[in-house]
Structure formats: C-alpha cells, structure tokens
Design an enzyme around this catalytic site. Structure first.
Site, short mmCIF file in Angstrom:
data_model
loop_
_atom_site.label_atom_id
_atom_site.label_comp_id
_atom_site.label_asym_id
_atom_site.label_seq_id
_atom_site.Cartn_x
_atom_site.Cartn_y
_atom_site.Cartn_z
N CYS A 29 0.83 -1.20 0.00
CA CYS A 29 0.00 0.00 0.00
C CYS A 29 0.87 1.25 0.00
O CYS A 29 1.82 1.37 0.77
CB CYS A 29 -0.92 0.01 1.21
SG CYS A 29 -2.26 -1.19 1.11
N TYR A 186 -8.25 -8.18 7.26
CA TYR A 186 -9.25 -7.49 6.46
C TYR A 186 -10.48 -8.40 6.30
O TYR A 186 -10.56 -9.46 6.91
CB TYR A 186 -8.64 -7.03 5.14
CG TYR A 186 -7.51 -6.04 5.37
CD1 TYR A 186 -7.74 -4.87 6.10
CD2 TYR A 186 -6.22 -6.30 4.91
CE1 TYR A 186 -6.71 -3.97 6.35
CE2 TYR A 186 -5.18 -5.40 5.16
CZ TYR A 186 -5.44 -4.24 5.87
OH TYR A 186 -4.42 -3.36 6.14
#
Length: 390
Positions: A29, A186
């Site tokens: 990310c 997640y």
C-alpha cells in the site's frame, strides 16, 4: 508444484501465463491516491520494479468499493474510471517482460482509518470523510478504530458482486493475474477467524460456515476473470494467537489454512500466497529471516497447491534456496524491493543467472563505463583548434 530442479530464475507457466522468473513484487500500500485513482506515483513505483527485473508486478490492495478502503488514500477498483490509468501501467509492465497483477481487497472492520504516517493513527471523523465500516459482527479491531456494522444478506451479496465486477474490469485493463486479499485482518480474514467471527448464522461458528463467505467471493472472482488466466489467494495462514483464558478457541491455524487451501484448489485457484497475522492485537509473531516460508512449504505439500513465500526474504541465495528446495513456487518481496527496485537484476548477477538490464542502464550496471578524459575521442586536429580558440 512444478517438478524440480527449479531455481529463482526459472520460468513457470500457470494456465496461459508464463512467468519469466519466480520473483514477485508483493502488494504494498502506498496510500497516495485521490478518490482511488491511480497516478504518476504508482506508474513510476510499479514501472521501476518491472524495469528492475521482477517477474510479477502486483498493484497494492485495490478496494472494490469506497467503503472497502483502509484509508482515503487507497487505490480503487470500483469503477471503470479507476482502470483507465491502470491500463497504462499494465502495458508498460508487459513491455518490460513482466506480468502485471492486481490484488483485489476489502478492508472490512479495519476501514476508515487515517494515513499511517499521520500521527496519531486513528479513525477518520465523519466530518473529514470517514464512514462506518462493515464486518462479520460489531467488534472493532482496536480502541482507535471505528465500530463496524454487522453485515446482513444484502451487504454480503454486494461485496460478492463488487469483487466480480472488479475482476472483469481488471481483465479489460490488461492484468494477467488477479489475487483475492484474504489476509491481514481485512474482511475475508475476519470471517475466517474464530477470534473475529462471532456470527450465529450460516456464516459463523464451524470451519465450514466461517469459510463460506470468503469462498463465495473467491468463486465469483474465479468465474469473472478469464479461465485462461490465473487467480491467486493471499492468506494469513495463522493468526499467531494460541488458546488462552482470553482467547479460548485460539485463532485461525496452519491446519485450518491447509484445509482451506484444499478447498481453494477445488475452486480453481492456482496459488496460495502465504502470509500471516494482522487480525488480532494478541498475536505473538516470531519475526526473523524467512519466518513464514514454512507455511508455504506445508500448504504446498499437504494441500497439493502451488504456493508463494513472503516475509523477510532479502538475500538472493536465500530466495534461490526456497525455490530450489521446493518450499515454494514464488517468492514475494516487499521492503527489499522498496530499498532496491533492481534487486532481481543484482540477484541474477550474484547467482550467475542471465539478467537483462535495460540497454539504457547496461553499461553502467555492468561496470563498462571507463573513466576517460572528456576529449579522449576528439581528433587531434579538433583538439588543437579547440585549444587555440580557448
């Protein structure tokens, strides 16, 4: 796994895609986008790793919906507009001989957070664009995180549809490999783990129930990405939480992941990308060189599916040994490729394997540049004429 002998720079074919080597740029990310739209930062970030010789270049986690973002700076995959600039990246990555890949993701209860370099890291206030995340139930990840809303049937169906649509868009934009992010606490990982899934319906409780929703999503991605192209799944192979008084069941285990990997193979998944942790603050991770490689080895041997190894893989000899000994089919590098985008080309030199430096860099990279006087190649008559004029 492919038959040995293999090495770090041997090719491997899955479906119609031939990977030139076993080195992948792990999804990392960057939190650098507005409205989820790719930009020049990502083009240079990913393009330089393709120039650097990696066989696979993954995007970072691409959120399949706005509410599936970790932060407001996440990469998006929820509209056609998001894939127009990504198509430019896939074309460049292919031009360098690498395979462009995308990781599709939903942050679940870990969504709506501030950027990681902004202290303190905390939930985004609603006034600043924050939203209520969703998850298996209403338990939040940590004190500074927002409280999620428990997903209902419509929410589950929407996520499945969002992943399916993103897979179709990824194909249209030129990606040759798609990975479903099912790790690091997640959304899908939250459903898998008994530490975070306390549902009492058909999506909670038993192993079969906890795997039901992630498998629905993975099945939808496989069905909506071309059959001639591979689909991978990244797992947190273990939560690193042992049974205790405050966690009686313990977390998701290696044995659970082996059982899940067998189901993934039956669904047509081509590889399990073996990471770990990220789902519970009680985790105890023995971080060290190659500390997750054993997971890839066990899943490969016991589930009969190709695997990728990730985590603290830094030295060419280390990466090569993982492939040569059959512990994994690929190594995925993250921080090491941030430090050195040209790690694969340097590794080829260390391991005495063919490497292909760009022609623009080759003379310098191979030490062919000689220290010469700036007028060394100027004819004598030109030198004297030049000196006289001076």
């Amino acid at each position: 796994m492919a038959d040995t002998p293999n090495h770090l720079f041997s090719s491997l074919t899955q479906r119609s895609v031939t990977f030139p080597n076993r080195i992948a740029v792990s999804p990392m990310c960057q939190y650098s986008y507005s409205d989820g739209l790719s930009n020049d930062w990502q083009f240079v970030h990913l393009g330089s790793r393709a120039v650097g010789g990696a066989g696979i270049v993954f995007t970072e986690a691409a959120a399949v919906s706005p509410e599936g973002r970790i932060t407001l700076g996440d990469l998006g995959a929820w509209s056609e507009a998001h894939f127009a600039p990504l198509a430019r990246i896939t074309a460049f990555v292919k031009s360098q001989g690498a395979v462009p890949a995308i990781q599709l993701a939903h942050a679940g209860r870990k969504a709506s957070m501030g950027l990681p370099w902004q202290e303190p890291v905390q939930a985004i206030p609603a006034a600043d664009g924050g939203w209520q995340p969703v998850g298996p139930d209403t338990e939040k990840f940590a004190e500074t995180y927002p409280t999620p809303r428990a997903m209902n049937r419509a929410d589950l169906d929407k996520v499945v549809a969002d992943f399916a649509a993103a897979a179709r868009r990824a194909d249209a934009a030129g990606f040759l490999l798609a990975e479903v992010h099912t790790a690091h606490g997640y959304l899908h990982d939250e459903f898998l783990s008994p530490l975070t899934n306390h549902r009492t319906d058909q999506y909670g409780g038993s192993f079969e129930n906890r795997t039901r929703f992630p498998l629905e999503v993975i099945r939808a991605v496989r069905a909506n990405f071309p059959q001639e192209l591979p689909v991978w799944v990244r797992l947190s192979v273990t939560d690193w939480v042992a049974p205790s008084s405050d966690a009686p069941t313990g977390g998701f285990t290696v044995e659970d992941s082996i059982a899940l990997a067998k189901l993934l193979k039956a669904e047509g998944i081509d590889l399990v990308d073996c990471s770990s942790g990220g789902n519970d603050h009680r985790q105890q991770i023995p971080v060290g060189a190659g500390y997750q490689v054993a997971f890839a080895d066990r899943i490969c041997r016991e589930a009969g599916i190709a695997t990728g190894a990730v985590g603290m893989i830094t030295a060419p000899e280390q990466a090569d040994q993982i492939i040569r000994t059959g512990q994994a089919d690929f190594v995925l590098l993250a921080r090491e490729l941030l430090r050195n985008p040209y790690w694969p080309l340097h590794a080829a030199e260390v391991l005495h394997k063919p490497g292909s430096w760009p022609v623009q860099y080759e003379r310098a990279a191979r030490g062919k540049v000689e220290r010469r006087h700036p007028l060394a190649d100027v004819p004598a008559s030109s030198k004297s004429s030049s000196n006289e004029k001076a």
